[in-house]
Enzyme design. Structure first.
Site, short mmCIF file in Angstrom:
data_model
loop_
_atom_site.label_atom_id
_atom_site.label_comp_id
_atom_site.label_asym_id
_atom_site.label_seq_id
_atom_site.Cartn_x
_atom_site.Cartn_y
_atom_site.Cartn_z
N LYS A 155 -9.90 8.47 -3.60
CA LYS A 155 -9.02 7.49 -4.27
C LYS A 155 -9.80 6.36 -4.96
CE LYS A 155 -5.24 9.44 -2.49
NZ LYS A 155 -4.33 8.83 -1.56
N GLU A 183 7.21 -1.47 -1.39
CA GLU A 183 5.81 -1.68 -0.97
C GLU A 183 5.30 -3.02 -1.51
OE1 GLU A 183 4.38 2.99 -0.71
OE2 GLU A 183 4.03 1.89 -2.54
N GLY A 223 2.68 4.13 -5.68
CA GLY A 223 3.99 4.60 -6.13
C GLY A 223 4.06 6.10 -6.34
N GLY A 224 2.98 6.81 -5.96
CA GLY A 224 3.03 8.28 -6.04
C GLY A 224 4.21 8.82 -5.25
N THR A 282 4.03 3.72 2.92
CA THR A 282 4.68 5.02 2.73
C THR A 282 3.67 6.04 2.20
OG1 THR A 282 6.78 3.94 2.28
CG2 THR A 282 6.54 6.19 1.45
N THR A 335 -0.94 9.22 4.15
CA THR A 335 -1.91 8.43 4.92
C THR A 335 -1.19 7.44 5.82
OG1 THR A 335 -3.28 8.59 2.92
CG2 THR A 335 -4.13 7.22 4.69
N ASP A 381 -1.17 0.26 4.29
CA ASP A 381 -0.58 1.26 3.40
C ASP A 381 -1.69 1.99 2.63
OD1 ASP A 381 1.23 2.75 1.96
OD2 ASP A 381 2.02 1.09 0.77
N GLY A 382 -1.37 3.16 2.13
CA GLY A 382 -2.29 3.94 1.31
C GLY A 382 -2.23 3.53 -0.15
N ALA A 383 -2.88 4.31 -0.99
CA ALA A 383 -2.86 4.06 -2.44
C ALA A 383 -3.15 5.37 -3.17
CB ALA A 383 -3.89 3.01 -2.82
C1 5RP Z 1 3.86 5.72 -2.01
C2 5RP Z 1 2.47 5.22 -2.22
C3 5RP Z 1 1.40 5.84 -1.40
O1 5RP Z 1 0.68 4.85 -0.77
C4 5RP Z 1 0.47 6.60 -2.30
O2 5RP Z 1 1.24 7.52 -3.06
C5 5RP Z 1 -0.59 7.35 -1.51
O3 5RP Z 1 -0.01 8.38 -0.78
P1 5RP Z 1 -0.87 9.37 0.09
O4 5RP Z 1 -1.34 8.60 1.27
O5 5RP Z 1 0.13 10.47 0.46
O6 5RP Z 1 -1.99 9.90 -0.76
O7 5RP Z 1 2.21 4.35 -2.99
O8 5RP Z 1 4.77 5.12 -2.90
#
Ligand code: 5RP
Length: 220
Positions: A121, A103, A95-96, A28, A31, A81-83
């Site tokens: 990041k 996740e 968790g942003g 989510t 990214t 997934d992103g971070a």
């Molecule tokens: C969502 C997340 C996302 O992976 C995290 O917030 C990074 O988001 P982005 O790709 O928009 O920087 O953990 O719960």
């Protein structure tokens, strides 16, 4: 390249890790959204997906990509997934976007976790990004007090936000996370905490990091 272009490049690079004819986990965030759009270009090569949020499930479905309930699936080949932050050992803060619990569940089931991020990041020590904690609503103030007493930092309720699971988020500001595995366990032991955004006991297996000079692969 702009930050969005960096995210798109790393999303494209992640296609190499998609295992054909299998079910893959999809994360989510912005990214992950770029990744979903890239996945749409090869959608017939996968059996389907498990989504880590309602938002992701909707985006996948809009592309005509099958989304399975996790209870219908016994194996996920790879989770992409992103971070919000990664250290050099691939311990993550996530968790942003507030989807940390789902996740973490999808990451736990997946054989491989490929994290995709732009190079802003990568940090030496986790904690500059406020650490999200999903809490059962009635326990919010108790959890806050426990964090202040036993962990430190400043837990702040995320305003006007409810998770896909009907819970609330506390973001802990001001932490310097020297022992992510230990802190992950300590936070999960506070009654009322559903889970926390540290992905250390199950961190990423591979980090694909987008830079102005291309996408680098980082292993722990
Ligand atoms: C969502 C997340 C996302 O992976 C995290 O917030 C990074 O988001 P982005 O790709 O928009 O920087 O953990 O719960």
């Amino acid at each position: 390249m702009t930050q969005d272009e960096l995210k798109n490049e790393v999303a494209k690079a992640a296609l190499k890790y998609v295992v054909p004819e299998t079910i893959i986990g999809v994360g989510t965030g912005s990214t992950a959204n770029f990744f979903i759009d890239q996945l749409a270009t090869i959608k017939s090569s996968v059996k389907g997906t498990v989504a880590s949020s309602i938002e992701t499930a909707n985006r996948l479905k809009n592309h005509g990509i099958d989304v399975f309930d996790l209870n219908e699936v016994s194996e996920i080949s790879v989770y992409i997934d992103g971070a919000d932050e990664s250290d050099h050992h691939l311990n993550l803060i996530k968790g942003g976007g507030g989807a940390l619990t789902r996740e973490k569940i999808v990451a736990a089931v997946s054989k491989q976790f490929v994290c995709i991020a732009d190079d802003s990041k990568l940090v030496d020590v986790l904690g500059q990004f406020p650490l999200p904690i999903e809490v059962i609503p009635m326990a919010t103030n108790y959890v806050k007090r426990e964090i202040i007493k036993s962990i430190g930092g400043n837990p702040v309720l995320r305003e006007e936000f409810t998770t896909d699971n009907g819970n609330l988020i506390l973001d802990i500001h001001g932490l310097t996370i020297d022992s992510p595995k230990t802190l992950e366990g300590q936070l999960n032991n506070i009654v009322g905490v559903v889970t926390n955004g540290l992905f250390a006991n199950r961190g990423a297996d591979i980090l694909l990091l987008s830079t102005q000079n291309g996408v680098n692969m980082v292993k722990p």
